[in-house]
Write an enzyme that holds these catalytic residues in place. Structure first.
Site, PDB file in Angstrom:
ATOM      1  N   GLY A   1       7.582   4.092   3.291  1.00  0.00           N
ATOM      2  CA  GLY A   1       8.119   5.312   3.874  1.00  0.00           C
ATOM      3  C   GLY A   1       9.459   5.040   4.514  1.00  0.00           C
ATOM      4  O   GLY A   1      10.049   3.958   4.371  1.00  0.00           O
ATOM      5  N   GLY A   2       9.954   6.050   5.259  1.00  0.00           N
ATOM      6  CA  GLY A   2      11.263   5.921   5.870  1.00  0.00           C
ATOM      7  C   GLY A   2      11.332   4.835   6.917  1.00  0.00           C
ATOM      8  O   GLY A   2      12.394   4.251   7.156  1.00  0.00           O
TER       9      GLY A   2
ATOM     10  N   LEU B   1       0.813  -1.215   0.000  1.00  0.00           N
ATOM     11  CA  LEU B   1       0.000   0.000   0.000  1.00  0.00           C
ATOM     12  C   LEU B   1       0.846   1.265   0.000  1.00  0.00           C
ATOM     13  O   LEU B   1       0.433   2.290  -0.536  1.00  0.00           O
ATOM     14  CB  LEU B   1      -0.918   0.016   1.231  1.00  0.00           C
ATOM     15  CG  LEU B   1      -1.916  -1.140   1.342  1.00  0.00           C
ATOM     16  CD1 LEU B   1      -2.670  -1.055   2.661  1.00  0.00           C
ATOM     17  CD2 LEU B   1      -2.893  -1.126   0.164  1.00  0.00           C
ATOM     18  N   GLY B   2       2.012   1.191   0.611  1.00  0.00           N
ATOM     19  CA  GLY B   2       2.850   2.376   0.673  1.00  0.00           C
ATOM     20  C   GLY B   2       4.182   2.068   1.299  1.00  0.00           C
ATOM     21  O   GLY B   2       4.354   1.075   2.011  1.00  0.00           O
TER      22      GLY B   2
ATOM     23  N   VAL C   1       3.846  -0.497   4.337  1.00  0.00           N
ATOM     24  CA  VAL C   1       2.500  -0.851   4.790  1.00  0.00           C
ATOM     25  C   VAL C   1       1.868  -1.736   3.724  1.00  0.00           C
ATOM     26  O   VAL C   1       1.833  -1.377   2.536  1.00  0.00           O
ATOM     27  CB  VAL C   1       1.637   0.401   5.042  1.00  0.00           C
ATOM     28  CG1 VAL C   1       0.230  -0.009   5.479  1.00  0.00           C
ATOM     29  CG2 VAL C   1       2.279   1.294   6.102  1.00  0.00           C
TER      30      VAL C   1
ATOM     31  N   ASP D   1       3.112  14.298  14.100  1.00  0.00           N
ATOM     32  CA  ASP D   1       3.220  14.190  12.641  1.00  0.00           C
ATOM     33  C   ASP D   1       1.839  14.268  11.989  1.00  0.00           C
ATOM     34  O   ASP D   1       1.494  13.468  11.115  1.00  0.00           O
ATOM     35  CB  ASP D   1       3.919  12.883  12.253  1.00  0.00           C
ATOM     36  CG  ASP D   1       4.555  12.952  10.857  1.00  0.00           C
ATOM     37  OD1 ASP D   1       4.731  14.074  10.339  1.00  0.00           O
ATOM     38  OD2 ASP D   1       4.867  11.890  10.293  1.00  0.00           O
TER      39      ASP D   1
END
Length: 534
Positions: free
Chosen positions: A26-27, A23-24, A31, A146
């Site tokens: 990042g750092g 799904l994604g 996910v 965040d």
């Protein structure tokens, strides 16, 4: 050294969670949409991959995210269902299991919405959901740190959920390890509060600032502090710049939203709203202003009741000689009412009056005087020059100027009171007589007795007709006129005003402005001067 193996479609973690679709990324990791092989449910799995076992900072941060997420119980945040470490992949893999949200992130939705549907109903609805999620996060004693569009999910049914506790701070938690390298600043540059850039304390107000940046972008289509190419440029903007007011860009939106965003984007945390709960109240008032009374009437009523109770407590503290407590309470009421009711609302101005009274008692005379003047001008502007509350505010301002010896300045509000009383009650009324007497008293104290004489003559005539020659108010006016005449015109006329007062003094009359012996001395002086003139 062999690099850690990465998860791929079909990987099963702990023999239970099969990764289906990325799904994604990042750092912190990835996910995935995943299948729970035990229950058959669709879940989301966040994995910390690509980190070796000797990366304690990343793993500690990831585990802290799990602790933060499990503390929050809310319909407005993505729920944590479980966590673990799978040893089947080289180096081991930490993972979090979360509810799967069928929908899109606000970041994905934002551009399309502004092209196709800039409705304030949709915008305000989304913002209300976000701030409720922040309320629940703060209730769990967590600072998210965040808040940004990509960390807000909107379900297919339009429900809003805050997600990603990757850099959250557990309030009061003891740090287990140093989670950032020296000089490293965590957060998303377009939404980070000034104190986060400078290494200041982590507070709930930091989340409110980030929410303000997000809300500004959602409501205007523009980032509050612009689009920049580097973090250094964003840092300077957050520390130095002020965004254009929402009211200038979206005059169609309720004024309460303009006030809210201006407060949320204050540079100092202490100047922002005190809590997410207060922001939630404001977000409920916004649709009340925009779409009618149905949505938020009960919430607004609860706010009014609570702040009225707080204001009574502030007044009681002031009356009970606890001005410090009264000042703190009144200022909190002012903050709340300014946001919700507006700075010019009667409820707000009443709270500011208590604030001024507490400041005066505490000896902060300059600030109390400045606030008294501001309040008087606001009362006149909002309620009109003839309103009794406006007159009281003008009188409070004048009395404080008088106390400080600034008599010439005190003439300004006193003249305005006298003019207002003449216009509304006529020059033959007790209200006008009182205002004229106070103005004459100040004129005489300023050495401008000649201007006071005609005012006092009119007051004496009016009070004699209305109250009688022996009324204390009439006698007081005669005493002042006699004193002024003694200084400006000599003895005979002064004696004509003062001599009848001797009998009243003998009967026990006590002047309010001068002691009885001083009044007798004036009478004796007038007789002496009158005798010399003869």
């Amino acid at each position: 050294m062999t690099p850690p193996e990465r998860a791929r479609e079909g990987t099963v973690l702990d023999r239970r969670y099969q990764l289906v679709r990325l799904l994604g990324r990042g750092g912190m990791g990835e996910v995935w949409q995943a299948a729970d092989l035990e229950s058959g449910a669709t879940v989301a799995v966040k994995t910390l991959l690509g980190h070796s076992p000797d990366s304690p900072e990343a793993r500690a941060r990831f585990r802290r995210e799990a602790r933060a997420a499990e503390r929050v119980v809310s319909d407005h945040t993505v729920r944590l269902l479980g966590s673990g470490t799978d040893g089947g992949i080289v180096g081991g893999t930490d993972y979090l299991v979360m509810e799967y949200v069928s929908g899109s992130s606000l970041q994905q939705d934002l551009s399309a919405r502004f092209v196709a549907d800039r409705t304030r109903q949709w915008s305000v609805s989304v913002l209300r959901g976000i701030v409720q999620g922040i309320v629940d996060v703060h209730t769990a004693e967590i600072v998210h740190r965040d808040i940004k569009p990509s960390n807000v999910m909107i379900t297919a049914g339009g429900h809003v959920k805050v997600c990603d506790f990757g850099i959250a701070k557990l309030v009061g938690a003891e740090p287990v390890t140093q989670l950032t390298a020296p000089g490293q600043i965590l957060g998303s540059a377009p939404y980070m509060p000034p104190e986060q850039w400078t290494g200041g304390p982590v507070t709930y107000q930091g989340d409110l600032y980030a929410f303000g940046c997000l809300a500004y972008e959602l409501l205007t289509g523009l980032r509050a502090f612009g689009d920049h190419d580097s973090r250094d440029e964003y840092r300077r903007a957050h520390l130095e710049d002020r965004p254009e007011r929402l009211s200038a860009l979206r005059p169609d939106l309720p004024a309460v939203l303009d006030r809210l965003l201006s407060a949320l984007l204050e540079k100092r945390p202490g100047d922002r709203p005190a809590s997410a709960e207060l922001v939630a109240v404001v977000m409920d008032v916004a649709p009340l202003e925009a779409f009618g009374p149905v949505v938020a009437r009960r919430r607004l009523g609860a706010h009014d009741t609570e702040t009225e109770r707080m204001l009574r407590d502030a007044e009681n503290n002031w009356l009970s000689n606890r001005p410090e407590a009264g000042l703190a309470a009144s200022r909190e009421v002012v903050r709340r009412r300014t946001l919700v009711n507006g700075p010019q609302a009667d409820a707000t101005l009443r709270a500011r009056r208590v604030e001024a009274d507490c400041l005066w008692t505490l000896g902060d005379l300059a600030e109390a005087l400045a606030l008294s003047e501001e309040l008087a001008e606001q009362r006149v502007a909002v309620l009109g020059p003839y309103n009794d509350e406006a007159i009281l505010s003008l009188r409070a301002w004048a009395s404080r100027l008088w106390y400080l010896g600034r008599l010439t300045e005190a003439l300004v509000p006193l003249r305005r009171i006298a003019e207002a009383r003449e216009d509304t009650h006529g020059d033959y009324s007790p209200e006008y007589h009182r205002a004229s007497y106070e103005l004459a008293l100040c004129l005489s104290a300023c050495g401008r007795g000649a201007e006071a004489v005609p005012l006092l003559r009119a007051v004496i005539t009016g009070r004699t007709d209305l109250l009688g020659a022996d009324a204390p108010e009439t006698l007081e006016s005669r005493l002042l006129l006699g004193a002024v005449l003694l200084e400006t015109e000599g003895g005979p006329e002064a004696l004509a005003q003062l001599e009848p007062l001797e009998a009243a003094l003998d009967k026990g009359w006590v002047p309010t402005q001068r002691p009885p012996e001083h009044a007798r001395a004036l009478i004796a002086n007038a007789r002496l001067r009158a005798k010399r003139k003869r």
